[in-house]
Design a protein around this motif. Structure first.
Motif, PDB file in Angstrom:
ATOM      1  N   UNK A   1      24.417  52.073  35.370  1.00  8.21           N
ATOM      2  CA  UNK A   1      24.424  51.118  36.496  1.00  8.21           C
ATOM      3  C   UNK A   1      25.858  50.820  36.935  1.00  8.21           C
ATOM      4  N   UNK A   2      26.744  50.616  35.949  1.00  5.25           N
ATOM      5  CA  UNK A   2      28.140  50.317  36.276  1.00  5.25           C
ATOM      6  C   UNK A   2      28.827  51.509  36.920  1.00  5.25           C
ATOM      7  N   UNK A   3      28.465  52.730  36.488  1.00  6.36           N
ATOM      8  CA  UNK A   3      29.043  53.927  37.098  1.00  6.36           C
ATOM      9  C   UNK A   3      28.603  54.052  38.548  1.00  6.36           C
ATOM     10  N   UNK A   4      27.333  53.762  38.822  1.00  2.00           N
ATOM     11  CA  UNK A   4      26.842  53.790  40.203  1.00  2.00           C
ATOM     12  C   UNK A   4      27.543  52.733  41.045  1.00  2.00           C
ATOM     13  N   UNK A   5      27.704  51.539  40.467  1.00  5.73           N
ATOM     14  CA  UNK A   5      28.431  50.458  41.158  1.00  5.73           C
ATOM     15  C   UNK A   5      29.858  50.898  41.497  1.00  5.73           C
ATOM     16  N   UNK A   6      30.498  51.579  40.557  1.00  7.61           N
ATOM     17  CA  UNK A   6      31.871  52.050  40.765  1.00  7.61           C
ATOM     18  C   UNK A   6      31.930  53.087  41.883  1.00  7.61           C
ATOM     19  N   UNK A   7      30.959  54.007  41.897  1.00  4.74           N
ATOM     20  CA  UNK A   7      30.927  55.036  42.948  1.00  4.74           C
ATOM     21  C   UNK A   7      30.731  54.420  44.327  1.00  4.74           C
ATOM     22  N   UNK A   8      29.925  53.364  44.400  1.00  7.24           N
ATOM     23  CA  UNK A   8      29.715  52.692  45.680  1.00  7.24           C
ATOM     24  C   UNK A   8      30.984  51.980  46.146  1.00  7.24           C
TER      25      UNK A   8
ATOM     26  N   UNK B   1      48.672  36.858  46.612  1.00  7.02           N
ATOM     27  CA  UNK B   1      48.881  36.957  45.156  1.00  7.02           C
ATOM     28  C   UNK B   1      47.710  36.305  44.417  1.00  7.02           C
ATOM     29  N   UNK B   2      47.253  35.168  44.915  1.00  7.12           N
ATOM     30  CA  UNK B   2      46.109  34.506  44.304  1.00  7.12           C
ATOM     31  C   UNK B   2      44.866  35.380  44.339  1.00  7.12           C
ATOM     32  N   UNK B   3      44.618  36.020  45.488  1.00  2.34           N
ATOM     33  CA  UNK B   3      43.445  36.890  45.601  1.00  2.34           C
ATOM     34  C   UNK B   3      43.521  38.063  44.632  1.00  2.34           C
ATOM     35  N   UNK B   4      44.686  38.711  44.553  1.00  2.00           N
ATOM     36  CA  UNK B   4      44.821  39.871  43.665  1.00  2.00           C
ATOM     37  C   UNK B   4      44.634  39.453  42.204  1.00  2.00           C
ATOM     38  N   UNK B   5      45.240  38.315  41.823  1.00  2.00           N
ATOM     39  CA  UNK B   5      45.127  37.871  40.436  1.00  2.00           C
ATOM     40  C   UNK B   5      43.700  37.441  40.092  1.00  2.00           C
ATOM     41  N   UNK B   6      43.041  36.746  40.996  1.00  2.00           N
ATOM     42  CA  UNK B   6      41.666  36.305  40.730  1.00  2.00           C
ATOM     43  C   UNK B   6      40.727  37.504  40.657  1.00  2.00           C
ATOM     44  N   UNK B   7      40.830  38.401  41.637  1.00  3.58           N
ATOM     45  CA  UNK B   7      39.972  39.588  41.624  1.00  3.58           C
ATOM     46  C   UNK B   7      40.291  40.474  40.423  1.00  3.58           C
ATOM     47  N   UNK B   8      41.596  40.651  40.122  1.00  5.98           N
ATOM     48  CA  UNK B   8      41.993  41.490  38.989  1.00  5.98           C
ATOM     49  C   UNK B   8      41.545  40.905  37.663  1.00  5.98           C
ATOM     50  N   UNK B   9      41.653  39.588  37.527  1.00  7.96           N
ATOM     51  CA  UNK B   9      41.202  38.938  36.283  1.00  7.96           C
ATOM     52  C   UNK B   9      39.684  39.030  36.147  1.00  7.96           C
ATOM     53  N   UNK B  10      38.976  38.858  37.273  1.00  9.37           N
ATOM     54  CA  UNK B  10      37.516  38.941  37.244  1.00  9.37           C
ATOM     55  C   UNK B  10      37.057  40.354  36.875  1.00  9.37           C
ATOM     56  N   UNK B  11      37.634  41.355  37.531  1.00  9.24           N
ATOM     57  CA  UNK B  11      37.224  42.732  37.221  1.00  9.24           C
ATOM     58  C   UNK B  11      37.636  43.111  35.802  1.00  9.24           C
ATOM     59  N   UNK B  12      38.801  42.633  35.343  1.00 11.72           N
ATOM     60  CA  UNK B  12      39.222  42.899  33.967  1.00 11.72           C
ATOM     61  C   UNK B  12      38.281  42.269  32.958  1.00 11.72           C
ATOM     62  N   UNK B  13      37.867  41.026  33.233  1.00 15.92           N
ATOM     63  CA  UNK B  13      36.951  40.338  32.318  1.00 15.92           C
ATOM     64  C   UNK B  13      35.596  41.048  32.267  1.00 15.92           C
ATOM     65  N   UNK B  14      35.057  41.390  33.417  1.00 16.44           N
ATOM     66  CA  UNK B  14      33.759  42.073  33.441  1.00 16.44           C
ATOM     67  C   UNK B  14      33.842  43.428  32.745  1.00 16.44           C
ATOM     68  N   UNK B  15      34.969  44.113  32.937  1.00 20.31           N
ATOM     69  CA  UNK B  15      35.132  45.406  32.280  1.00 20.31           C
ATOM     70  C   UNK B  15      35.219  45.250  30.772  1.00 20.31           C
ATOM     71  N   UNK B  16      35.940  44.221  30.299  1.00 23.97           N
ATOM     72  CA  UNK B  16      36.058  43.977  28.855  1.00 23.97           C
ATOM     73  C   UNK B  16      34.718  43.611  28.228  1.00 23.97           C
ATOM     74  N   UNK B  17      33.930  42.808  28.935  1.00 29.88           N
ATOM     75  CA  UNK B  17      32.704  42.266  28.360  1.00 29.88           C
ATOM     76  C   UNK B  17      31.476  43.132  28.621  1.00 29.88           C
ATOM     77  N   UNK B  18      31.557  44.046  29.588  1.00 29.87           N
ATOM     78  CA  UNK B  18      30.409  44.893  29.895  1.00 29.87           C
ATOM     79  C   UNK B  18      30.650  46.355  29.545  1.00 29.87           C
ATOM     80  N   UNK B  19      31.772  46.900  30.013  1.00 31.22           N
ATOM     81  CA  UNK B  19      32.011  48.333  29.838  1.00 31.22           C
ATOM     82  C   UNK B  19      32.385  48.664  28.395  1.00 31.22           C
TER      83      UNK B  19
END
Length: 893
Positions: free
Chosen positions: A473-480, A857-875
């Motif tokens: 599912x995550x791979x499909x999400x990434x491809x999209x 800068x706020x947007x990049x850090x928030x999005x980057x932290x969110x994607x990093x957290x989801x990647x750590x906890x899911x992938x």
């Protein structure tokens, strides 16, 4: 070996902490207090942006050499909107004069004011600056006005002066001379001032001073080529020992502008220029950072109180962070002794990264206490089991900052040194002082008896029960998401980082769109006037060049022809008559003279009406109203004529002085570079005798493509070209290269460190997996959201690399420790999530910033932290389970 070394180090720390926790805490407090004292006494701020880049770089050397040679010429620009009509230009001139008068009262704040040139500014050769047509008109005027003025000096009577003015106007109307707009404007302007002076004297309010001031006739104001904007250049005093380098001058100018606007309602004027833009940017970012910090502290505090249950545990973490920040200040004072505009943000870095170390330690302590361990055992296990992951995570963060140490971007290199060392100090404090505080508070039973409930994330454990399906599912999400990756660009436009609605930004754009002026100019240096002339002609031929300015441009043209005309005009004037005593004012004669002048003005009005000169006609009507007022006052009370005696005496002196001044101007020789006015020579001739040529762009060089073309064209003529555009272009390129190389070096160093720690390529790849996937998601989301990288938000990448690797290392370390345990039953995922969440909250306040660079800068850090957290906890957990890394059989299913 690395693992053994870590275990020995942590065992030694525990031995020290368990035996003397009070001593550990008091030693840290003493060191922090000493650091604070030293910093207060000796640490200074240097806000000079020219020092952010290495002085060894060739382009920076040339720029600093020009500054030393020609002085600081970075001006504030007052932009006054004149409109398309002459009336608007007249009001703009009056506005500039009024503003200049106010600013001259503060010479310690405003060192130079340039907005016009007067005859006195140009010196004895002033007439050579007049166009050839005006020089020819001057010969005609001296042949008619000269003898009349000389003859009037023999009587010196006010009534005779008024009659002769009327006669001259009659003659001009008959011969068509008065139709010359330039001559007519001068004549009407002089008569208007004369009428004002007569009315003031009759009202008993004569201000004194010249009635006719030749020195201030023929003023040339600095209008743009289309005459729609009047530009004032102000040189402010600068104080690099403060954050707001021009705070005093800026406040002075804006106060004067506000007062002058009130004096001229409806007229629009604003302030811009590079120093103003920088000051406004500093003020905006300070407000935004303060607001974001307050929001972040409140939200992080509430989050800590909920997750860590109570206020004491969060307070201990924050207390340790404060100690680390204080010690980092002390380190900075001892090693560098100064903070620059970039390194001053190191405290924010420590808040975002340093606090995470404490979160892992405290949550592991809570986990062990929930399992029934004693205070001593809980602290020991927390230190020994969490310590290795914290150490590796800290060192990866240090790598991200130390990677820029050898950069030529001095500001970033100093930030790297302070930030990286601060992280190491935070690591030491969180692994020594925090355990000691937990031990002391636990022994005294200061913590709440009930333990936090939110210490594990079993919901995520159920998601990873079928790792293959989750990863698919995550791979499909990434491809999209992936097409968005190719939409991300890099925006170099510094103006687009500023807050919307700033006056300085609006007027900068107005100058770009509606004039040939620019607040940025490049500089070429020549050794002689001949070389200057040659360079000027070559630069003018370039399509990207708008305007050239050098001393050669100030040398008048057709000087030999003008000199011949001036000799003829001088002969027309003849010799000055002797001084005569002033006669008493005869009221009847003055009234008759006013009647005669009014008749002459009526004739002139008919000619103007026939010619359709509406603006001049309106001005003439206002003049006649003023003269009628003089007539009515004298007719009503003839005794008032006595009040005109000082005006008559002053008028006689003014005419005599004016003719003498004109004779001196006519006798002067042609202008050379050596005889140019001193204020021009000081602007264009350096201390070593070299001459500078200022080159402004034709197009908007805030757009990087235009800037690049401009610099490339200029370098095709002069490889040593310098100036603000060159510095901005090269510095932007340098900053981008620095960030890119820092990211590559960081990844390389982190990979080596991970290999040393795990002794396995598989371990390295798994530890970097969350970072890699998180970065792909981040870049893809940025593309879909239309969020480009810029010189403000690109700084997020090294921080996100450090945070991303840190989360992966902690999850991987706990997985290895558990073997057959349940990862999502432990506090490690919660600690990782909390670390990422605090980073999101810390930078999330910037999403509401007015400064668009900070908001991005706020947007990049928030999005980057969110994607990093989801990647750590899911992938990562799913990958660990799928590949059965370490033979772990997760029981969470």
């Amino acid at each position: 070996m690395f693992e053994t070394l870590q275990n020995r180090l942590l065992a030694g720390l525990w031995h020290l902490i368990s035996r003397a926790p009070r001593s550990v805490v008091w030693c840290a407090v003493f060191l922090a207090a000493a650091s604070t004292l030293v910093s207060v006494l000796f640490l200074r701020l240097d806000s000079d942006q020219d020092k952010l880049v290495s002085r060894d770089l060739p382009y920076q050397q040339r720029y600093l050499e020009v500054l030393r040679n020609f002085g600081d010429q970075e001006y504030l620009y007052v932009v006054i909107q004149a409109g398309a009509e002459e009336q608007g230009r007249t009001r703009a001139r009056a506005f500039a004069d009024a503003l200049a008068t106010r600013l001259k009262a503060a010479p310690d704040q405003i060192q130079e004011i340039h907005y016009r040139t007067t005859a006195s500014d140009l010196g004895p050769q002033a007439l050579y600056y007049a166009p050839l047509k005006e020089a020819k008109s001057l010969v005609g005027m001296t042949s008619t006005v000269g003898p009349v003025a000389m003859d009037w000096l023999r009587s010196g009577e006010l009534a005779d002066f008024i009659r002769r003015v009327g006669s001259l106007l009659d003659g001009g109307v008959r011969h068509g001379d008065a139709a010359d707009p330039a001559l007519l404007e001068t004549a009407l302007g002089g008569l208007d001032g004369f009428a004002d002076r007569l009315n003031a004297a009759l009202d008993g309010k004569d201000p004194g001073g010249p009635v006719i001031d030749m020195a201030n006739q023929g003023n040339h104001y600095f209008f743009t080529a289309n005459q729609r904007l009047l530009i004032m250049r102000l040189l402010p005093a600068k104080d690099y020992g403060t954050m707001d380098v021009i705070a005093g001058p800026l406040a002075t100018v804006r106060t004067a502008l506000r007062q002058t606007r009130a004096e001229f309602p409806g007229l629009q004027a604003g302030l811009t220029g590079r120093p103003v833009l920088q000051a406004d940017e500093m003020a905006t970012t300070n407000r935004d950072m303060t607001r974001a910090s307050i929001i972040s502290v409140i939200l992080v505090g509430l989050l800590f109180m909920v997750v860590l249950h109570g206020w004491l545990r969060p307070l201990l973490v924050i207390f340790c962070l404060g100690l680390a920040i204080a010690m980092t200040f002390g380190f900075t004072t001892v090693t560098l002794g100064v903070l620059n505009l970039l390194s001053i943000v190191f405290a924010l870095v420590l808040v975002g990264i340093g606090v995470d170390f404490g979160v892992h330690v405290v949550l592991r302590y809570i986990e062990e206490r929930k399992e029934g361990k004693s205070v001593e055992d809980a602290v020991r296990i927390s230190l020994m089991q969490t310590g290795p992951g914290v150490i590796v995570g800290a060192i990866t963060s240090v790598c991200a900052f130390y990677a820029v140490l050898w950069s030529d971007f001095t500001g970033l290199a100093e930030l790297g040194l302070i930030g990286g060392t601060g992280i190491l100090i935070s690591l030491v404090v969180m692994l020594t002082v925090l355990p000691a505080l937990l031990l002391m508070a636990g022994r005294r039973q200061l913590f709440p008896k009930s333990l936090p409930h939110v210490t594990s994330l079993p919901v995520l454990g159920r998601l990873s029960a079928r790792p293959g399906r989750l990863l698919s599912i995550l791979a499909l999400f990434t491809l999209l998401l992936l097409p968005g990756l190719f939409r991300v660009g890099f925006n170099y436009n510094l103006l687009e980082l500023q807050a919307r609605g700033l006056e300085s930004v609006d007027y900068e754009k107005r100058m770009i769109e509606d004039s040939d002026e620019s607040t940025w100019f490049a500089v070429s240096v020549a050794d002689s006037a001949a070389q200057l002339d040659v360079l000027g002609e070559k630069f003018k031929a370039l399509p990207s060049v708008g305007k050239i300015e050098s001393l050669v441009d100030y040398l008048p043209r057709n000087q030999q022809r003008k000199a011949a005309l001036f000799r003829q005009a001088s002969a027309n004037l003849g010799a000055m008559p002797p001084v005569v005593a002033a006669a008493a004012i005869d009221t009847k004669s003055v009234l008759e003279a006013l009647d005669s002048l009014s008749a002459s003005l009526d004739n002139l009005a008919e000619k103007l009406f026939a010619a359709g000169a509406g603006e001049e006609l309106a001005r003439l009507d206002r003049l006649m109203e003023k003269l009628d007022a003089v007539y009515e006052k004298l007719a009503a009370d003839p005794r008032l004529a006595a009040r005109l005696t000082p005006v008559q005496s002053r008028l006689q002196a003014d005419v005599r002085d004016g003719i003498g001044q004109l004779q001196a101007w006519l006798a002067a020789g042609p202008v050379t570079i050596d005889t140019l006015p001193a204020f021009l020579r000081s602007l264009f001739i350096g201390r070593d005798g070299s001459m500078q040529l200022k080159i402004t762009p034709r197009h908007d060089i805030w757009k990087f493509a235009n800037l690049k073309t401009f610099i490339r064209d200029l370098r095709s003529i002069d490889q040593r070209i310098t100036g603000v555009p060159v510095s901005v272009y090269e510095s932007a390129q340098l900053m981008k290269r620095t960030f890119l190389s820092a990211a590559i070096v960081t990844l390389a160093l982190v990979s080596v460190l991970l290999w040393i720690s795990g002794r396995s390529l598989r371990y390295v790849l798994l530890a970097l997996l969350p970072l890699s996937v998180g970065m792909i998601w981040l870049l893809s989301l940025m593309g879909w959201l239309g969020l480009d990288f810029n010189l403000a938000n690109f700084f997020a990448i090294p921080i996100l690399i450090a945070v991303g690797v840190d989360g992966g290392v902690h999850c991987l370390a706990r997985w290895q420790e558990l073997r057959n345990g349940c990862l999502f039953s432990t506090t490690t995922p919660t600690a990782v999530a909390l670390s990422f969440t605090t980073t999101m909250i810390g930078f999330g306040g910037l999403l509401f910033a007015h400064h668009r660079g900070l908001a991005s800068l706020g947007w990049v850090m928030v999005l980057g932290s969110l994607t990093g957290m989801l990647s750590c906890l899911l992938v990562l957990p799913a990958a660990l389970k799928l590949f059965r890394y370490g033979q772990s059989l997760d029981k969470e299913s």
